[in-house]
Write an enzyme that holds these catalytic residues in place. Sequence first.
Site, PDB file in Angstrom:
ATOM      1  N   GLN A 198     -24.335 -37.727 -34.161  1.00  0.00           N
ATOM      2  CA  GLN A 198     -24.211 -38.976 -33.424  1.00  0.00           C
ATOM      3  C   GLN A 198     -23.806 -40.147 -34.304  1.00  0.00           C
ATOM      4  O   GLN A 198     -23.034 -41.013 -33.902  1.00  0.00           O
ATOM      5  CB  GLN A 198     -25.542 -39.278 -32.731  1.00  0.00           C
ATOM      6  CG  GLN A 198     -25.576 -40.586 -31.980  1.00  0.00           C
ATOM      7  CD  GLN A 198     -26.896 -40.824 -31.272  1.00  0.00           C
ATOM      8  OE1 GLN A 198     -26.998 -40.624 -30.081  1.00  0.00           O
ATOM      9  NE2 GLN A 198     -27.916 -41.224 -32.017  1.00  0.00           N
TER      10      GLN A 198
ATOM     11  N   ASP B  31     -20.854 -41.593 -23.966  1.00  0.00           N
ATOM     12  CA  ASP B  31     -22.052 -42.312 -23.519  1.00  0.00           C
ATOM     13  C   ASP B  31     -21.683 -43.541 -22.678  1.00  0.00           C
ATOM     14  O   ASP B  31     -20.537 -43.981 -22.648  1.00  0.00           O
ATOM     15  CB  ASP B  31     -22.860 -42.721 -24.746  1.00  0.00           C
ATOM     16  CG  ASP B  31     -24.327 -42.981 -24.430  1.00  0.00           C
ATOM     17  OD1 ASP B  31     -24.731 -42.816 -23.270  1.00  0.00           O
ATOM     18  OD2 ASP B  31     -25.075 -43.346 -25.363  1.00  0.00           O
TER      19      ASP B  31
ATOM     20  N   GLU C 134     -21.726 -46.969 -17.307  1.00  0.00           N
ATOM     21  CA  GLU C 134     -22.299 -47.388 -16.029  1.00  0.00           C
ATOM     22  C   GLU C 134     -22.553 -48.895 -15.974  1.00  0.00           C
ATOM     23  O   GLU C 134     -23.039 -49.399 -14.959  1.00  0.00           O
ATOM     24  CB  GLU C 134     -23.619 -46.654 -15.765  1.00  0.00           C
ATOM     25  CG  GLU C 134     -24.786 -47.060 -16.647  1.00  0.00           C
ATOM     26  CD  GLU C 134     -24.761 -46.441 -18.037  1.00  0.00           C
ATOM     27  OE1 GLU C 134     -25.546 -46.892 -18.896  1.00  0.00           O
ATOM     28  OE2 GLU C 134     -23.962 -45.517 -18.258  1.00  0.00           O
TER      29      GLU C 134
ATOM     30  N   ASP D 137     -31.104 -40.988 -21.028  1.00  0.00           N
ATOM     31  CA  ASP D 137     -32.147 -41.220 -22.026  1.00  0.00           C
ATOM     32  C   ASP D 137     -33.547 -41.124 -21.434  1.00  0.00           C
ATOM     33  O   ASP D 137     -34.202 -42.142 -21.195  1.00  0.00           O
ATOM     34  CB  ASP D 137     -31.947 -42.592 -22.675  1.00  0.00           C
ATOM     35  CG  ASP D 137     -30.611 -42.701 -23.390  1.00  0.00           C
ATOM     36  OD1 ASP D 137     -30.006 -41.655 -23.669  1.00  0.00           O
ATOM     37  OD2 ASP D 137     -30.168 -43.822 -23.663  1.00  0.00           O
TER      38      ASP D 137
ATOM     39  N   HIS E 245     -31.907 -33.431 -29.356  1.00  0.00           N
ATOM     40  CA  HIS E 245     -31.627 -34.802 -29.789  1.00  0.00           C
ATOM     41  C   HIS E 245     -32.794 -35.256 -30.663  1.00  0.00           C
ATOM     42  O   HIS E 245     -33.951 -35.064 -30.301  1.00  0.00           O
ATOM     43  CB  HIS E 245     -31.490 -35.720 -28.572  1.00  0.00           C
ATOM     44  CG  HIS E 245     -30.765 -36.999 -28.837  1.00  0.00           C
ATOM     45  ND1 HIS E 245     -30.989 -37.784 -29.952  1.00  0.00           N
ATOM     46  CD2 HIS E 245     -29.796 -37.650 -28.130  1.00  0.00           C
ATOM     47  CE1 HIS E 245     -30.210 -38.841 -29.923  1.00  0.00           C
ATOM     48  NE2 HIS E 245     -29.466 -38.789 -28.827  1.00  0.00           N
TER      49      HIS E 245
END
Length: 537
Positions: free
Chosen positions: A113, A237, A240, A304, A377
């Site tokens: 990431q 990612d 929105e 998340d 993650h």
Amino acid sequence: DRFSSYAPSPHFQSNTGRSLFLTSTEPSAFDLRPATYLTIRVQASRMQGCLLAGKNPLDGIELLTEFVGRIPPPPTWINDGAIVGLQGGTKRVREIRQKIKAKGAPLAGVWIQDWVGKRKTIFGNQLWYNWTLNPKLYPEFQNLVSDLDKDGISTGLYINPFLVDAPEKELNGRRNLYKEAKERNFLVKRENGKIYTAQITFSAAVVDLSNEDAKKWLKEVIKDELLSTGAKFWMADFGEEAPFEGVYNSGDSGLTYHNQYPVDWVRLNREAIEESGKLEDAWFFSRCGFLNTPKYTTAMWLGDQNVNWDPNDGLPSAIDGLLSGGFSGFSISHSDIGGYTSITNKLIRRRRRFRRSRELLHRWMELNAFTPIFRSHEGNEPDKNAQIYDDDSLETFTRWSKVYVALKDYRVQLFEEATSKGYPVVRHPVMHYPSDKKVYDIKNTFMLGNILYISPVVEEGATKKDVYLPAGQWTHLWSGTDFTGGVTVEIDAPLGKPPVFYVKGAKMAVDFAETLRQEEMFNDIISQPKVMKASAY
């Protein structure tokens, strides 16, 4: 927030397969509280949509996805093992990857990431939103990618549609994508002409995807900065948060464009792969969505989740997201193993702080092994949370990675169904048992295809679980015990043995159980079933 979502879809389906969806992009509200009717409100002068008449829930989904699109099957390498999220620089990634390899865990990918560099914020470890490789943190990155590839492991990266004006000390001669976008008028603005900045834990500009030139530019960034490194996948990612008060190049209002932005964002990522000629091998996963997202994304992920047991934002919410998304065409989806968000900052009240426990991590592994993608993650505070490579978790991670691989052939069949018919890989039991009224009240339970029936443990400290089995004959995976359905049964569910059943005699499931037994993943699996008629209660 129980009612928040990164991927709203203006769609309703009944248990009979009849459904309604809106084709307009303005915000809408569906009120399903009345028992015999529903009310829809749209923030527009007119309502546009379609009515569908399916014969059953799966037929209704097939009809819907003829309109909204269907997600293609992932590259074949996805099924070869886990995707592990690692960060912290070349040396650290190599060390942890070697530790995992020594344990024998099958890996399909290593997801990095922080390839762009990271910054410390009140939220934890976050990234510099400037989508170019940080050679100081990742020296000899091409060698790392090449070495992983030799072991059959793909490399993954990260991108989103925000940009920050990173300091030159951080860039050290690299491209400043914010300045490039600003100079070309590619950023969303305010009414006063100034650049709009979204507030995360820092300020970030938003690329204006209503501008065709801006989309072309950002596609080239993906090709030149991500795909050129040899990476085969990435997290796409955000997307929105297009501002309602933003001024867009297309002339659309924020009210109209807000819900279209997520579709344009995933389409941009898809086109970058297609134009590079890498659709069969490259792949991305996104969290944002609207009605037509399935037409363009290559996989969804659930965003998340908190690293806790909270039903609204923790472990249970991952199941809710998988199931609800499946009704709207989000057929291939998954969650972060262990969740993402922890809060340990001492400025926050103690009762509102939480971090990932070993038990939560292990229960999440048990869930995700039976979903389309098995990906971990480290979270926003890696050093504060239990990790899959910890000494007390790596063996468990290795075992569940192997369970995931053992389901490869079955998953491939389900991926093909997702692409040809729009059926979700993970399904609410109502899709196969629509006439069973008790199925409607089931929580935290799902089916993988039409054969496996999984009811993960989602309560801290629980070692037993009451599970409702629909009508039919079922076999408990771990004990081999047969049950007659239509009843609720109490099942022992210690860590490592979540309640999993399969349709009695199904060849795929019998072979799966035998594989687990022969490879000694679970030494106490019983291959010859015992018969037990459960008592209803």
